[in-house]
Design an enzyme around this catalytic site. Structure first.
Site, PDB file in Angstrom:
ATOM      1  CD  GLU A  34      -1.991 -37.719  23.796  1.00 46.26           C
ATOM      2  OE1 GLU A  34      -2.650 -36.926  23.785  1.00 46.26           O
ATOM      3  OE2 GLU A  34      -2.501 -38.033  25.151  1.00 46.26           O
TER       4      GLU A  34
ATOM      5  CG  PHE B 210       3.342 -24.474  26.024  1.00 42.79           C
ATOM      6  CD1 PHE B 210       3.314 -24.643  27.525  1.00 42.79           C
ATOM      7  CD2 PHE B 210       2.531 -24.555  24.997  1.00 42.79           C
ATOM      8  CE1 PHE B 210       1.018 -25.141  28.300  1.00 42.79           C
ATOM      9  CE2 PHE B 210       1.239 -24.936  25.772  1.00 42.79           C
ATOM     10  CZ  PHE B 210       0.497 -25.420  26.968  1.00 42.79           C
ATOM     11  CD  GLN B 211       0.610 -28.289  25.229  1.00 42.44           C
ATOM     12  OE1 GLN B 211       0.663 -28.173  23.979  1.00 42.44           O
ATOM     13  NE2 GLN B 211      -0.026 -28.880  25.493  1.00 42.44           N
TER      14      GLN B 211
ATOM     15  CE  LYS C 102       2.101 -24.277  15.547  1.00 45.40           C
ATOM     16  NZ  LYS C 102       1.932 -23.590  16.534  1.00 45.40           N
TER      17      LYS C 102
ATOM     18  CG  MET D   4      -0.620 -62.611  37.540  1.00 44.42           C
ATOM     19  SD  MET D   4      -0.256 -63.910  37.275  1.00 44.42           S
ATOM     20  CE  MET D   4      -0.921 -64.345  35.457  1.00 44.42           C
TER      21      MET D   4
END
Length: 580
Positions: free
Chosen positions: A55, A117-118, A167, A479
Site C-alpha cells: 500500500e 478484525f482489521q 463496509k 547521508m
C-alpha cells in the site's frame, strides 16, 4: 458505468461512478476484506486499476502520478494494516503539498470502536497529516464526500484527503444523486491577493539594492512558470529555486543562483544571507533552507506570498504578507512593478555572478578505477532526452541529483522534500510513467532506499510500465554515514549495508521481471545508460557501483548558521566584503 443518475445502486457502485464522474482514469491499490465490495464494480469500470505490491507503493505512485500530470492521484486500501500502510505517503503528500485522495475500507459501521478484525481508526491516525478526512457510514453520503475530497485536495494549498468508507456503506443501496453544490463552511481559500499588499511589495522591490526572488514549490503547484519568468525578466534580479522548485525556471538562466539550503549552492545561500530584500514565493522558510533562524538573512526585509496564510510569519517575520494563489499574485505583481522603476541591482548581480562562477558544485575524483556517484548522475542527465522526468529517492543521491541533473523544464523533477521519505523513488517513478507513458522516466535511487520499495518493479513489469532505475550503490546509508564521518568521529554504527555481495541487484531486478545491468567504471557507465535508454518494453535497473566516501558539498552543518557553509570538509567560501 454509464448514466447512473437516479438509479438505485450499491455504495460500491456509487463510489466507482463518483470516481468516474471526477474524471479518474487510474487508481493504485490492493483489495482486502473491508474494501472488497468496491472492487466488484471496479472490474467493469473504464478506470484502470494497478495492483501494487504494498500500500505504501500505492500512495507514492498516486503522488508521482499527481505531480507529473497535474491531476489528483488516487490510491485505495483496505481497513486496518492496509490503511495504516498509507500513513507514510499521506504524510509525504501533506508535507510536499501533493493532491491525492486515499480511499480506504472500514469495518461495518456497527462494529466501529469494538476493536473488530482489521479495524484501525485511520481517520484519527491521519488527521494531522491530511487536509481533511471523512468517515462515511451511509451509501448516500459517498458522492458528496468524493466530490468534496477532490476539490479540497486540488484547491488552495494542495494536499492529501482521506475518505474512509465502512463496509456496510459499500454493500447497502441508495439512489445515486450527484451533488450540484458543495457546502464547505470554513473552507474558502484566498486566491486573489490584496491589491494594497501587492502595491506595497512593488514599492519595496523598486527600492531594493540586493533583492532576491526565493522560489518555492508553491510556484510549481500553481503552474506559475510563465508568470515567474516574466517577473524575473522584468526585474532582472537574481533568484534561487528550492529543492521542491528545481526546474521552475531553467538552471541555465544566468540569474539562477541554484538551490539554497543545507546542501545548496554557495551563491544561493549567500544570496539569501546577504540580501536586503527576500521576495518569497510559494515557500515556507523550511529549516533546511534557513539554518539557524536568528542568523538567517538578518539584513533583509521580507515579502512573503503564499496561498496558505498559516505559513506567513510562521518561521520568519514578514514585512509585506500576501495571501493568495502564487500565480495570481505574480500576475498582479507583474502589473504593479511595471509602473515603477526597476531596482538598481547591477552591482548585486555582478557580485553574485562572481560567487556563482567561483563556487560551482563539483566533486573530488574517485579513487582509480572507481565511479564517482556525481558523475554517474550527471551523465544520466546528459544522455537522456530533454523532456525526461527524474524521480529521486532521499539521501546523498537526492542532493547530487538536485545539483547535477539538467533542471531545465518544470514538472520533470519529483522527490520527497519535507518528509524525506526513503523508498519514495520506485513507486513514484511508476506513477509518473503511468501518467506519461511516452516520456522517459528515470529514478535516481540509493541502495538503501531501493531495498525499501523495490517490490513495485513487479507491478511495473506486469503492467508494462517501463521505468528506469539507477541504483547508486555505495554499499552504505550514505547521508547518515556522511554525518558519522563529520560529526561522530567516523564511528560507523549500523550504516554499512554489506552490499558488496548481497543483494545482487541485477539478479534481483531480473527475478522481478526487469532488465538488470551493472556498471563499475566509466566505460561500462555510458554503455549501461545507453542500453537502458534503448529498452522500453520492461523496467530496467542499472546498478552503478560507486565509491562510498563521496560526500555532498556544499553543506551547512545542522543547527548552525548558513554563514557556516562549507564547500569541503575544512573549507569555507570567502564571504568578505569584496565578494558580498
Amino acid at each position: 458505468m454509464g448514466q447512473v443518475d437516479g438509479q438505485i445502486l450499491t455504495g460500491a457502485q456509487i463510489l466507482v461512478a463518483s470516481l468516474e464522474r471526477m474524471g479518474v482514469d487510474v487508481v493504485f491499490g490492493i483489495p482486502g476484506g473491508a474494501i472488497l465490495p468496491a472492487y466488484d464494480p471496479l472490474y467493469d469500470s473504464k478506470i484502470r486499476h494497478i495492483l501494487v505490491r504494498h500500500e505504501q507503493g500505492a500512495g507514492h505512485a498516486a503522488e508521482g502520478y499527481a505531480l507529473s500530470s497535474g491531476k489528483v492521484g488516487v490510491c485505495i486500501a483496505t481497513s486496518g494494516p492496509g490503511a495504516t500502510n498509507l500513513v507514510t505517503p499521506l504524510a509525504n503528500a501533506y508535507m510536499d503539498s501533493t493532491p491525492i485522495v486515499a480511499i480506504t475500507g472500514q469495518v461495518n459501521s456497527h462494529a466501529i470502536g469494538s476493536d473488530a478484525f482489521q479495524e484501525a481508526d485511520i481517520r484519527g491516525i491521519t488527521m494531522p497529516i491530511t487536509k481533511h478526512s471523512y468517515l462515511i457510514t451511509r451509501a448516500e453520503g459517498i458522492p458528496l464526500a468524493i466530490k468534496e475530497a477532490f476539490h479540497i485536495a486540488s484547491s488552495g494549498r494542495p494536499g492529501p484527503v482521506l475518505v474512509d468508507i465502512s463496509k456496510d456503506a459499500l454493500t447497502n443501496t441508495a439512489t445515486f444523486v450527484w451533488p450540484a453544490e458543495m457546502d464547505l463552511p470554513g473552507y474558502r481559500p484566498t486566491v486573489k491577493p490584496h491589491t494594497r499588499q501587492v502595491r506595497a511589495a512593488a514599492r519595496m522591490i523598486s527600492e531594493a539594492k540586493r533583492p532576491v526572488i526565493y522560489v518555492g514549490g508553491g510556484v510549481v503547484r500553481a503552474n506559475a512558470f510563465q508568470d515567474l519568468a516574466e517577473f524575473v525578466d522584468r526585474l532582472n534580479i537574481p533568484f534561487v529555486t528550492t529543492l521542491m522548485a528545481r526546474g521552475a525556471l531553467p538552471d541555465s538562466h544566468p540569474l539562477n543562483m541554484g538551490m539554497p539550503g543545507m546542501h545548496g549552492t554557495v551563491a544561493a545561500v549567500g544570496a539569501l544571507q546577504k540580501a536586503d530584500l527576500l521576495i518569497a514565493l510559494g515557500t515556507r522558510f523550511d529549516d533546511r533552507v534557513t539554518g539557524r533562524l536568528d542568523s538567517f538573512a538578518t539584513g533583509a526585509k521580507v515579502i512573503h506570498a503564499d496561498v496558505d496564510p498559516a505559513e506567513i510569519g510562521k518561521n520568519v517575520a514578514v514585512d509585506v504578507p500576501i495571501v493568495g494563489d502564487v500565480r495570481q499574485t505574480l500576475i498582479e505583481l507583474n502589473r504593479a512593478v511595471a509602473e515603477m522603476p526597476a531596482p538598481d541591482a547591477e552591482a548585486w548581480r555582478h557580485q553574485l555572478g562572481v560567487m556563482k562562477e567561483r563556487y560551482q558544485p563539483r566533486w573530488d575524483e574517485a579513487p582509480d578505477g572507481e565511479l564517482s556517484p556525481q558523475e554517474v548522475i550527471q551523465r544520466i542527465g546528459q544522455l537522456s532526452p530533454p523532456d525526461t522526468i527524474f524521480v529521486a529517492g532521499v539521501g546523498q543521491h537526492q542532493m547530487w541529483a538536485a545539483h547535477f541533473l539538467p533542471h531545465e523544464k518544470p514538472n520533470t523533477w519529483l522527490n520527497s522534500g519535507g518528509a524525506g521519505t526513503m523508498g519514495y523513488c520506485v513507486p513514484a517513478a511508476m506513477g509518473a510513467k503511468t501518467a506519461n507513458p511516452d516520456t522517459t522516466v528515470w529514478g535516481i535511487d540509493g541502495d538503501g532506499c531501493f531495498q525499501m520499495t523495490n517490490q513495485e518493479l513487479v507491478t511495473c513489469a506486469i503492467n508494462k510500465i517501463p521505468i528506469k532505475i539507477a541504483v547508486i550503490n555505495n554499499h552504505v546509508l550514505g547521508m547518515v554515514r556522511q554525518w558519522q564521518s563529520l560529526f561522530y568521529d567516523e564511528r560507523y554504527s549500523n550504516t554499512d549495508l554489506n552490499t558488496d555481495t548481497w543483494p545482487n541487484f541485477p539478479m534481483l531486478a531480473e527475478a522481478m521481471g526487469a532488465v538488470g545491468l551493472r556498471a563499475t567504471n566509466e566505460e561500462e557507465m555510458d554503455a549501461a545508460i545507453l542500453k537502458a535508454l534503448e529498452i522500453n518494453d520492461r523496467p530496467v535497473v542499472v546498478e552503478f557501483v560507486v565509491h562510498k566516501d563521496a560526500m555532498v558539498w556544499p553543506m551547512v552543518p545542522a543547527g548552525t548558521s548558513n554563514d557556516e557553509i562549507r564547500v569541503a570538509r575544512d573549507m569555507a567560501p570567502d564571504w568578505d566584503e569584496e565578494i558580498l
